[in-house]
Design a protein around this motif. Structure first.
Motif, PDB file in Angstrom:
ATOM      1  N   MET A   1      32.704  36.524  56.634  1.00 51.84           N
ATOM      2  CA  MET A   1      33.393  38.171  56.139  1.00 51.84           C
ATOM      3  C   MET A   1      32.174  38.290  55.056  1.00 51.84           C
ATOM      4  O   MET A   1      32.547  37.831  54.121  1.00 51.84           O
ATOM      5  CB  MET A   1      34.685  37.171  55.786  1.00 51.84           C
ATOM      6  N   LYS A   2      32.211  39.895  54.536  1.00 55.11           N
ATOM      7  CA  LYS A   2      31.396  40.604  54.020  1.00 55.11           C
ATOM      8  C   LYS A   2      31.978  41.246  53.545  1.00 55.11           C
ATOM      9  O   LYS A   2      32.955  42.287  53.722  1.00 55.11           O
ATOM     10  CB  LYS A   2      30.353  41.025  54.837  1.00 55.11           C
ATOM     11  N   VAL A   3      31.939  41.306  52.426  1.00 57.66           N
ATOM     12  CA  VAL A   3      33.543  42.151  51.147  1.00 57.66           C
ATOM     13  C   VAL A   3      32.513  42.775  50.328  1.00 57.66           C
ATOM     14  O   VAL A   3      31.388  41.891  49.448  1.00 57.66           O
ATOM     15  CB  VAL A   3      33.899  40.867  50.531  1.00 57.66           C
ATOM     16  N   PHE A   4      32.097  44.110  49.573  1.00 61.39           N
ATOM     17  CA  PHE A   4      30.983  44.831  49.303  1.00 61.39           C
ATOM     18  C   PHE A   4      31.723  44.778  48.210  1.00 61.39           C
ATOM     19  O   PHE A   4      33.017  45.793  47.643  1.00 61.39           O
ATOM     20  CB  PHE A   4      30.385  45.647  50.010  1.00 61.39           C
ATOM     21  N   VAL A   5      31.309  45.001  47.005  1.00 65.30           N
ATOM     22  CA  VAL A   5      31.673  45.568  45.968  1.00 65.30           C
ATOM     23  C   VAL A   5      30.904  46.040  44.207  1.00 65.30           C
ATOM     24  O   VAL A   5      29.483  45.117  44.351  1.00 65.30           O
ATOM     25  CB  VAL A   5      32.749  43.925  44.360  1.00 65.30           C
ATOM     26  N   PRO A   6      30.935  47.363  44.075  1.00 67.74           N
ATOM     27  CA  PRO A   6      29.811  47.877  43.595  1.00 67.74           C
ATOM     28  C   PRO A   6      29.019  47.194  41.992  1.00 67.74           C
ATOM     29  O   PRO A   6      30.071  46.211  41.363  1.00 67.74           O
ATOM     30  CB  PRO A   6      30.310  48.735  43.196  1.00 67.74           C
ATOM     31  N   ALA A   7      28.013  46.842  41.816  1.00 70.78           N
ATOM     32  CA  ALA A   7      27.135  46.047  40.659  1.00 70.78           C
ATOM     33  C   ALA A   7      26.917  47.683  39.679  1.00 70.78           C
ATOM     34  O   ALA A   7      26.600  46.930  39.020  1.00 70.78           O
ATOM     35  CB  ALA A   7      26.470  44.967  40.881  1.00 70.78           C
ATOM     36  N   ASP A   8      26.720  48.453  40.074  1.00 68.68           N
ATOM     37  CA  ASP A   8      26.752  49.831  39.490  1.00 68.68           C
ATOM     38  C   ASP A   8      27.539  49.674  37.782  1.00 68.68           C
ATOM     39  O   ASP A   8      28.977  48.942  37.863  1.00 68.68           O
ATOM     40  CB  ASP A   8      27.254  51.062  40.099  1.00 68.68           C
ATOM     41  N   ALA A   9      26.134  50.508  37.336  1.00 71.28           N
ATOM     42  CA  ALA A   9      27.478  50.253  35.973  1.00 71.28           C
ATOM     43  C   ALA A   9      28.543  51.006  35.461  1.00 71.28           C
ATOM     44  O   ALA A   9      29.497  50.597  34.713  1.00 71.28           O
ATOM     45  CB  ALA A   9      26.174  50.581  33.993  1.00 71.28           C
ATOM     46  N   ALA A  10      28.642  52.047  35.992  1.00 74.35           N
ATOM     47  CA  ALA A  10      30.053  52.865  35.886  1.00 74.35           C
ATOM     48  C   ALA A  10      31.215  51.979  36.852  1.00 74.35           C
ATOM     49  O   ALA A  10      32.544  51.687  35.917  1.00 74.35           O
ATOM     50  CB  ALA A  10      29.923  53.978  36.483  1.00 74.35           C
ATOM     51  N   ALA A  11      30.871  51.552  37.342  1.00 78.80           N
ATOM     52  CA  ALA A  11      31.387  50.600  38.561  1.00 78.80           C
ATOM     53  C   ALA A  11      32.368  49.594  37.313  1.00 78.80           C
ATOM     54  O   ALA A  11      33.744  48.695  37.152  1.00 78.80           O
ATOM     55  CB  ALA A  11      31.340  50.164  39.542  1.00 78.80           C
ATOM     56  N   CYS A  12      30.975  48.908  37.023  1.00 77.77           N
ATOM     57  CA  CYS A  12      31.674  47.913  35.968  1.00 77.77           C
ATOM     58  C   CYS A  12      32.102  47.855  34.923  1.00 77.77           C
ATOM     59  O   CYS A  12      32.874  47.185  33.643  1.00 77.77           O
ATOM     60  CB  CYS A  12      30.162  46.723  35.721  1.00 77.77           C
ATOM     61  N   SER A  13      31.915  49.389  34.404  1.00 76.38           N
ATOM     62  CA  SER A  13      32.597  49.922  33.074  1.00 76.38           C
ATOM     63  C   SER A  13      33.771  50.098  33.057  1.00 76.38           C
ATOM     64  O   SER A  13      34.903  50.188  32.335  1.00 76.38           O
ATOM     65  CB  SER A  13      32.137  51.338  32.934  1.00 76.38           C
ATOM     66  N   VAL A  14      34.508  49.638  33.983  1.00 77.70           N
ATOM     67  CA  VAL A  14      35.952  49.802  34.638  1.00 77.70           C
ATOM     68  C   VAL A  14      36.387  48.402  35.254  1.00 77.70           C
ATOM     69  O   VAL A  14      37.526  48.753  35.896  1.00 77.70           O
ATOM     70  CB  VAL A  14      36.241  51.074  35.698  1.00 77.70           C
ATOM     71  N   GLY A  15      35.592  47.325  34.958  1.00 75.11           N
ATOM     72  CA  GLY A  15      35.705  45.982  35.995  1.00 75.11           C
ATOM     73  C   GLY A  15      35.690  45.871  37.312  1.00 75.11           C
ATOM     74  O   GLY A  15      36.047  44.550  37.828  1.00 75.11           O
ATOM     75  N   ALA A  16      34.503  46.302  38.110  1.00 74.48           N
ATOM     76  CA  ALA A  16      34.068  45.903  39.156  1.00 74.48           C
ATOM     77  C   ALA A  16      33.518  44.573  39.150  1.00 74.48           C
ATOM     78  O   ALA A  16      33.776  43.456  39.972  1.00 74.48           O
ATOM     79  CB  ALA A  16      32.677  46.740  39.328  1.00 74.48           C
ATOM     80  N   ASP A  17      32.826  43.835  37.937  1.00 74.66           N
ATOM     81  CA  ASP A  17      32.407  42.511  37.773  1.00 74.66           C
ATOM     82  C   ASP A  17      33.729  41.384  37.509  1.00 74.66           C
ATOM     83  O   ASP A  17      33.645  40.577  38.610  1.00 74.66           O
ATOM     84  CB  ASP A  17      31.711  42.257  36.917  1.00 74.66           C
ATOM     85  N   ASP A  18      34.620  41.851  37.186  1.00 77.30           N
ATOM     86  CA  ASP A  18      35.539  41.198  36.515  1.00 77.30           C
ATOM     87  C   ASP A  18      36.311  40.826  38.314  1.00 77.30           C
ATOM     88  O   ASP A  18      37.229  39.571  38.712  1.00 77.30           O
ATOM     89  CB  ASP A  18      36.615  41.451  35.624  1.00 77.30           C
ATOM     90  N   VAL A  19      36.644  41.978  39.396  1.00 82.55           N
ATOM     91  CA  VAL A  19      37.522  42.491  40.772  1.00 82.55           C
ATOM     92  C   VAL A  19      36.335  41.570  41.148  1.00 82.55           C
ATOM     93  O   VAL A  19      36.902  40.704  41.866  1.00 82.55           O
ATOM     94  CB  VAL A  19      37.324  43.586  40.659  1.00 82.55           C
ATOM     95  N   ALA A  20      35.208  41.263  41.115  1.00 82.59           N
ATOM     96  CA  ALA A  20      33.893  40.007  41.997  1.00 82.59           C
ATOM     97  C   ALA A  20      33.995  38.852  42.260  1.00 82.59           C
ATOM     98  O   ALA A  20      34.273  37.832  42.376  1.00 82.59           O
ATOM     99  CB  ALA A  20      32.290  40.720  42.031  1.00 82.59           C
ATOM    100  N   SER A  21      34.329  38.548  40.677  1.00 88.17           N
ATOM    101  CA  SER A  21      34.888  37.329  40.103  1.00 88.17           C
ATOM    102  C   SER A  21      35.668  36.692  40.654  1.00 88.17           C
ATOM    103  O   SER A  21      35.773  35.345  41.226  1.00 88.17           O
ATOM    104  CB  SER A  21      34.987  37.231  38.432  1.00 88.17           C
ATOM    105  N   ALA A  22      36.525  37.462  40.277  1.00 88.86           N
ATOM    106  CA  ALA A  22      38.215  37.261  41.141  1.00 88.86           C
ATOM    107  C   ALA A  22      38.457  37.059  42.377  1.00 88.86           C
ATOM    108  O   ALA A  22      39.123  36.059  43.016  1.00 88.86           O
ATOM    109  CB  ALA A  22      39.124  37.832  40.873  1.00 88.86           C
TER     110      ALA A  22
END
Ligand SMILES: Cc1cc2nc3c(=O)[nH]c(=O)nc-3n(C[C@H](O)[C@H](O)[C@H](O)COP(=O)(O)O)c2cc1C
Ligand code: SF4
Ligand code: FES
Lengths: 505, 329
Positions: free
Chosen positions: A1-22
């Motif tokens: 199953m594929k889940v897409f999470v942005p790695a864009d700097a703006a998205a990551c500025s509000v936590g996208a990296d952390d959400v991807a890790s979680a």
């Protein structure tokens, strides 16, 4: 199953990296086979971090997702499209997404930016292939017929510039992509470079083929480290597959914190390793640019629009827009706005629609008071002028400019006299120093406005400000000095009350 | 240089070289790190994981190099155990102990050699775990991690368990060294010239050279000026003129902790001036540099810490950020 999470700097500025890790962690803990793909952002930035999942109905979105909600997303079986308080429905059916015309940004947020397979299966490289079939002069005709105008600010017809460089005879020519994006309120270049770097390379390769250039530079501002690294990886991948063409190569150069280096001749000086001082024109860069060779300088969005135009034909692009502003504009709505983001829409949409319908008014909930369009050199519009359509000529006749299409919203707590003074201060800070009015007059302007704010001889001082503005307009080599009067005078004209003497208490 | 030899013989030397090449590092696997005891060569060094411990310590800025580690046993509370290739933003710095200096030898042999104990203070800002990175393709995937989190159910790593490696992207500028500066200048210049068509002046490499030096040392040392002038056939005044024109280039070591706060219009509209005032009054020791637009205008107020963009800054988020930057004793 594929889940897409942005790695864009703006998205990551509000936590996208952390959400991807979680998500990865939670999936592992629950034994759910989930593959997380990092994409660009769809541009609906108020919904970031926005997570998408592949389902039979298409991708469905959840957002904004907090890290502590990830576990409940799994409970809801979001990876199968399950319902959850954060469910937004099918992404492409979201009202503010469906209404857009994503021509340039069609793949941004959809694909893994560094997957050539994703790029190809979503229409990538079709423009370049067609350009190779058509040949230089037919591509020129397409670009001319599309009505595409420079997206960097000045709105100069791209086709005419391309033709000038193509017709120049020289042993060496260059294509330079202006990715200095210094205007406050703009982030489209960054979003594109991070979300679909290949389309920019495709545009540059088409440009090089058409004008006969053998080397290209992308000049990216240093404030965009993520874009720099994505782009460098993208170039590596293209080189490895020999996609740039047999006689063309591209290198990324990083700016060093000078706004004026977005001005094309200053940018060329910077590429030559010099102080970013603006050159007098003529000669135009198209005749004598980098190292004196004919050079095509275009903005990121101008170059990135080209693959669509060449692949789908000029008519498809030309069909969008109004009057002399053809095609679409990736408009960026920011500042004090409820729904900030990037919306690619045809020219002709009004500022009111953009601020109220798309942007949803202010984030603070207070009334909209002023809207600055086109960056630090753009005009402040009062609410009563918000029906101005976004098109080059209409904006000009309303005393403003489209610029790089950044729209910054302010609520009624804004101090317009302060904003006017800031415009002068910004000019003083960023001036390249060649012209006296820009270098010194701007500081004088800021001081004079400070006196006005303190109630010192307001009439005399305001007259002085206006005079300074006239001098700046008349005696500046480039638009930094030449257009600083635009925010200043628009503030003075439309918000006179802000310049009334304050009580000293 | 026995250590250099050891690195070259290591099975991963090829990978190190590849890594270095990709990042424009000519000093394959080599570099210097400032340590309390002096400098240490440590670029692309590999060391046993149990020598890498997560600890809080001085934060320094400016990304620098990599260390490859065998068998990750860094603080697992802070580093999620997942992924065979996975990015994570690691806020906990690590102390790397002993045997680091370019040693590609195994734990056993380095123990035998009994090097003097060294403690390297390193603050990684990103760690990529490379399970069994044995090929360029693995590196490819790891390198593209800003866009990839692959494989949720890779076996978790035990400190003593299977071989796995951690790629640490460190953020410690090294102490000024003329030799290293000279090496970097000639390497960077060669790389830039390889791209330029014949006849294009070498001086056009000045900005990349300055960026590279600043990236390495944290600032552009005065002694670099004559070196650059000589390498590029410029006058020293020309080089200084360029350094002073661009606000990015600094001629003194950076203050720590520091961050860049956006002061442009879109962030003004959502209270960046208030955040600036808050930082100044509550955290006066933090160096707050002003910048104009970070490309995050819809999610302001925005700041940049190292390479990390921060959005929607309010007072509590600013406090938390400062806390993270702070050296925890
Ligand atoms: C002070 C100043 C700053 C500018 N900044 C940028 C910029 O950041 N990006 C950009 O593309 N154009 C910028 N421009 C416009 C460029 O000079 C030039 O018109 C543009 O790169 C041409 O590309 P286009 O025709 O594709 O728009 C700036 C102009 C001035 C006067
Ligand atoms: S107007 Fe200002 S920035 Fe432009 S050339 Fe003159 S001094 Fe330089
Ligand atoms: S204005 Fe602050 S990020 Fe653009």
């Amino acid at each position: 199953m594929k889940v897409f999470v942005p790695a864009d700097a703006a998205a990551c500025s509000v936590g996208a990296d952390d959400v991807a890790s979680a998500i990865v962690k939670e999936a592992a803990a629950r034994g759910v086979p989930v593959e997380v793909v990092r994409t660009g952002t769809r541009g609906l930035l108020w919904l970031e971090p926005m997570v998408e999942v592949e389902t039979q109905e298409g991708r469905v979105a959840y957002g904004p997702v907090r890290v502590d909600e990830v576990s409940s997303l799994f409970e809801a079986r979001f990876f199968e499209g399950g319902a959850h308080p954060r469910s937004l429905g099918v992404t492409t059916e979201l009202p503010l997404f469906a209404k857009q015309h994503r021509l340039t940004f069609s793949r941004v947020g959809l694909i893994d930016p560094l997957s050539l397979t994703d790029f190809r299966t979503n229409g990538g490289l079709e423009g370049l292939a067609r350009a190779r079939e058509l040949g230089s002069s037919a591509v020129l005709d397409e670009v001319l017929a599309s009505g595409l105008r420079g997206r960097g600010g000045a709105g100069f017809p791209a086709g005419i510039k391309w033709r000038t460089v193509a017709q120049a005879t020289a042993p060496q020519k260059y294509v330079v992509c202006n990715a200095d994006e210094g205007d406050s309120g703009t982030f489209a270049d960054r979003m594109l470079m991070e979300g679909d770097p290949f389309v920019l390379l495709e545009g540059m390769a088409i440009a090089a083929l058409t004008v006969g250039a053998s080397r290209g530079f992308v000049y990216v501002r240093s404030e965009y480290p993520r874009a720099v690294s994505v782009l460098r990886r993208a170039i590596e991948l293209w080189r490895a597959e020999r996609l740039l063409g047999p006689a063309f190569d591209v290198e990324v150069r990083v700016g060093a914190g000078a706004y004026v280096c977005g001005e094309e001749t200053s940018l060329l000086e910077s590429l030559e390793g010099k102080r970013g001082e603006v050159r007098a024109k003529p000669p135009l860069p198209a005749h004598a640019g980098l190292f004196g060779a004919p050079t095509l300088v275009n903005n990121v969005l101008t170059l990135a629009a080209v693959p669509f135009i060449v692949a789908e034909g000029a008519a498809a692009y030309q069909a969008q827009g109004v009057a002399k502003s053809r095609g679409t504009m990736p408009v960026q709505v920011g500042g004090n706005v409820k729904r900030g983001g990037l919306f690619e829409v045809p020219f002709g949409v009004t500022l009111r629609e953009l601020v109220m319908d798309w942007g949803g008014g202010t984030a603070s909930g207070r009334p909209v008071h002023a809207v600055q369009v086109g960056g630090p050199l753009g005009a402040y519009f009062p609410v009563k002028l918000l029906d101005t359509p976004l098109d080059y000529e209409a904006m000009a006749s309303a005393g403003g400019l489209v610029g790089h299409a950044g729209i910054v919203v302010f609520d009624d707590t804004v101090d317009m006299a302060r904003q006017a003074a800031f415009a002068f201060e910004f000019c003083a800070k960023e001036s390249c120093g060649k012209c006296t009015p820009c270098r010194i007059g701007s500081t004088r302007g800021a001081e004079t406005l400070a006196q006005v704010a303190r109630g010192l001889e307001p009439e005399k001082n305001l007259a002085l400000v206006k005079e300074l503005c006239t001098v700046l307009t008349d005696a500046s080599l480039c638009a930094l000095g030449g257009l600083t009067p635009m925010p200043v005078m628009s503030a003075l004209t439309h918000f006179p009350a802000a310049f009334a003497p304050r009580s000293t208490s | 240089m026995a250590r250099k030899k050891a690195l070259k013989e290591a099975p991963d030397a090829e990978l190190f070289r590849e890594l270095a090449r990709r990042h424009g590092e000519k000093t394959v696997g080599w570099g210097r790190l400032e340590t309390p005891e002096g400098q240490a060569v440590c670029f692309g060094a590999r060391l046993p994981a149990r020598r890498v411990r997560a600890l809080d310590l001085e934060a320094k800025s400016g990304p620098f190099g990599w260390i490859l580690v065998d068998g990750a046993d860094h603080n697992s509370a802070k580093v999620p155990r997942f992924g065979d290739v996975t990015p994570m933003t690691l806020v906990t710095p690590v102390i790397v102990e002993d045997g680091l200096a370019g040693s590609a030898s195994t734990a056993r042999s380095s123990r035998r050699r009994r090097q003097p104990r060294r403690r390297l203070h390193v603050e990684p800002h990103r760690i990529i775990r490379l399970n069994r990175a044995r090929s360029k393709r693995d590196l490819d995937r790891a390198e593209s991690t800003p866009h990839h989190v692959v494989n949720a159910d890779a076996p978790s790593l035990s400190p003593s368990g299977e071989r796995s490696r951690v790629l640490v992207v460190m953020s410690t500028p090294v102490r000024w060294s003329e030799d290293l500066a000279r090496a970097r200048i000639s390497a960077e210049l060669a790389a830039r010239q390889a791209f330029l068509p014949p006849g294009a002046p070498a001086a056009s490499a000045l900005l990349p050279l300055l960026h590279d030096l600043q990236h390495c040392f944290g600032y552009v040392h005065e002694d670099a000026v004559p070196m650059l002038a000589h390498a590029l056939n410029l006058s020293k005044a020309e080089v200084r003129g360029v350094i002073s024109f661009y606000s990015d280039f600094r001629t003194t070591p950076p203050a720590a902790p520091s961050l860049k706060l956006c002061r442009a219009e879109a962030c003004q509209a959502v209270g960046s001036e208030r955040i600036a005032a808050h930082l100044q009054s509550k955290h006066p020791h933090v160096c707050v540099e002003e910048v104009f637009c970070l490309g995050n205008c819809a999610l302001g107020p925005a700041a940049l810490v190292g390479d990390e963009l921060i959005g929607r800054l309010d007072e509590p988020r600013a406090d938390a950020l400062v806390k993270r930057l702070e050296p925890a004793s």
